[in-house]
Write a protein that holds these residues in place. Structure first.
Motif, PDB file in Angstrom:
ATOM      1  N   GLU A  81     -11.332 100.554 -26.251  1.00 31.27           N
ATOM      2  CA  GLU A  81     -10.942 100.850 -27.641  1.00 31.27           C
ATOM      3  C   GLU A  81     -11.470  99.792 -28.604  1.00 31.27           C
ATOM      4  OE1 GLU A  81      -9.730 103.717 -28.804  1.00 31.27           O
ATOM      5  OE2 GLU A  81     -10.023 104.303 -26.708  1.00 31.27           O
ATOM      6  N   ARG A  82     -11.403  98.514 -28.210  1.00 28.72           N
ATOM      7  CA  ARG A  82     -11.944  97.452 -29.079  1.00 28.72           C
ATOM      8  C   ARG A  82     -13.450  97.639 -29.298  1.00 28.72           C
ATOM      9  NH1 ARG A  82      -8.358  94.143 -26.001  1.00 28.72           N
ATOM     10  NH2 ARG A  82     -10.078  93.635 -24.588  1.00 28.72           N
ATOM     11  N   THR A  83     -14.161  98.014 -28.239  1.00 32.15           N
ATOM     12  CA  THR A  83     -15.607  98.229 -28.359  1.00 32.15           C
ATOM     13  C   THR A  83     -15.901  99.436 -29.242  1.00 32.15           C
ATOM     14  OG1 THR A  83     -15.874  97.261 -26.151  1.00 32.15           O
ATOM     15  CG2 THR A  83     -17.756  98.464 -27.047  1.00 32.15           C
ATOM     16  N   LYS A  84     -15.098 100.497 -29.152  1.00 35.23           N
ATOM     17  CA  LYS A  84     -15.279 101.662 -30.031  1.00 35.23           C
ATOM     18  C   LYS A  84     -15.084 101.276 -31.491  1.00 35.23           C
ATOM     19  CE  LYS A  84     -13.846 105.391 -26.909  1.00 35.23           C
ATOM     20  NZ  LYS A  84     -12.792 106.403 -26.673  1.00 35.23           N
ATOM     21  N   VAL A  85     -14.091 100.443 -31.769  1.00 36.72           N
ATOM     22  CA  VAL A  85     -13.841 100.002 -33.150  1.00 36.72           C
ATOM     23  C   VAL A  85     -15.034  99.201 -33.661  1.00 36.72           C
ATOM     24  CG1 VAL A  85     -12.412  98.459 -34.562  1.00 36.72           C
ATOM     25  CG2 VAL A  85     -11.325 100.073 -32.984  1.00 36.72           C
ATOM     26  N   LEU A  94     -27.103  97.748 -33.369  1.00 37.17           N
ATOM     27  CA  LEU A  94     -25.896  97.199 -32.741  1.00 37.17           C
ATOM     28  C   LEU A  94     -24.926  98.320 -32.384  1.00 37.17           C
ATOM     29  CD1 LEU A  94     -24.052  94.881 -31.864  1.00 37.17           C
ATOM     30  CD2 LEU A  94     -23.279  94.705 -34.260  1.00 37.17           C
ATOM     31  N   ALA A  95     -24.777  99.290 -33.282  1.00 36.26           N
ATOM     32  CA  ALA A  95     -23.876 100.424 -33.019  1.00 36.26           C
ATOM     33  C   ALA A  95     -24.316 101.189 -31.771  1.00 36.26           C
ATOM     34  CB  ALA A  95     -23.816 101.352 -34.231  1.00 36.26           C
ATOM     35  N   ASN A  96     -25.616 101.409 -31.623  1.00 39.36           N
ATOM     36  CA  ASN A  96     -26.133 102.114 -30.449  1.00 39.36           C
ATOM     37  C   ASN A  96     -25.887 101.316 -29.172  1.00 39.36           C
ATOM     38  OD1 ASN A  96     -26.972 104.273 -32.006  1.00 39.36           O
ATOM     39  ND2 ASN A  96     -29.038 103.473 -32.255  1.00 39.36           N
ATOM     40  N   MET A 113     -22.285 100.453 -24.332  1.00 42.46           N
ATOM     41  CA  MET A 113     -21.260  99.647 -23.661  1.00 42.46           C
ATOM     42  C   MET A 113     -19.992 100.462 -23.432  1.00 42.46           C
ATOM     43  SD  MET A 113     -21.766  95.958 -25.578  1.00 42.46           S
ATOM     44  CE  MET A 113     -20.299  95.260 -24.870  1.00 42.46           C
ATOM     45  N   VAL A 114     -19.636 101.296 -24.409  1.00 49.41           N
ATOM     46  CA  VAL A 114     -18.448 102.149 -24.263  1.00 49.41           C
ATOM     47  C   VAL A 114     -18.614 103.068 -23.055  1.00 49.41           C
ATOM     48  CG1 VAL A 114     -17.161 104.072 -25.305  1.00 49.41           C
ATOM     49  CG2 VAL A 114     -17.714 102.061 -26.674  1.00 49.41           C
ATOM     50  N   ILE A 115     -19.792 103.646 -22.913  1.00 49.22           N
ATOM     51  CA  ILE A 115     -20.048 104.540 -21.776  1.00 49.22           C
ATOM     52  C   ILE A 115     -19.909 103.783 -20.462  1.00 49.22           C
ATOM     53  CG2 ILE A 115     -21.834 105.890 -20.604  1.00 49.22           C
ATOM     54  CD1 ILE A 115     -22.816 106.668 -23.488  1.00 49.22           C
ATOM     55  N   LYS A 116     -20.522 102.606 -20.371  1.00 47.96           N
ATOM     56  CA  LYS A 116     -20.445 101.812 -19.133  1.00 47.96           C
ATOM     57  C   LYS A 116     -19.008 101.370 -18.844  1.00 47.96           C
ATOM     58  CE  LYS A 116     -25.155 100.066 -18.959  1.00 47.96           C
ATOM     59  NZ  LYS A 116     -25.589 101.085 -18.059  1.00 47.96           N
TER      60      LYS A 116
END
Length: 142
Positions: free
Chosen positions: A65-69, A83-85, A90-93
């Motif tokens: 959740e922190r990484t999504k934010v 950076l967003a990409n 990272m969210v997927i991994k």
């Protein structure tokens, strides 16, 4: 629209997933306090496990959740699309890591869950029933 249906293993009641409510309850298994995510058969109240969660599971989920934010903030700043990409990747991994961890955690507790009530207060709580196995000598293991 196709409704997803299920037949209860115990009472053979046919019900749709639209009828169920997902619940969470703390269960003690050995020395561990785990969160059981589950639903019940609407007829016989058989407990169906969705997943188990522990402190590590919650930590991994919060990290996602922190990484999504961070990814959303980077995406809102037009200068940070790269950076967003990267953060989306990272969210997927991290989600895959959480899924692997959840599978391992659930595999550690292959038994079933059921409601029990104490004689004193008659309050029902969920209890873990370990899976019984048989060893080669014909004796039952817990």
């Amino acid at each position: 629209m196709d409704r997803k249906m299920m037949i209860c293993d115990d009472c053979k009641h046919l019900f749709s997933f639209e009828q169920i409510k997902i619940n969470e309850s703390i269960v003690k298994i050995g020395n561990e306090d785990l969160t059981l995510v589950y639903f019940l058969c609407p007829r016989c109240n058989k407990v169906y496990r969705v997943t188990l969660k522990d402190a590590r599971y919650e930590e991994l989920a919060k990290d996602i959740e922190r990484t999504k934010v961070r990814a959303r903030k980077a995406r809102n700043d037009n200068r940070c699309e790269g950076l967003a990409n990267t953060l989306d990747g990272m969210v997927i991994k991290k989600t895959e890591r959480l899924q692997r961890y959840a599978m391992k955690l659930n595999a550690s507790f292959m038994g079933t869950f059921t409601f029990t009530s104490s004689e004193n207060n008659q309050k029902e709580k969920i209890k873990y029933l370990p899976q019984r196995t048989w060893n080669l000598g014909g004796k039952q293991n817990e």
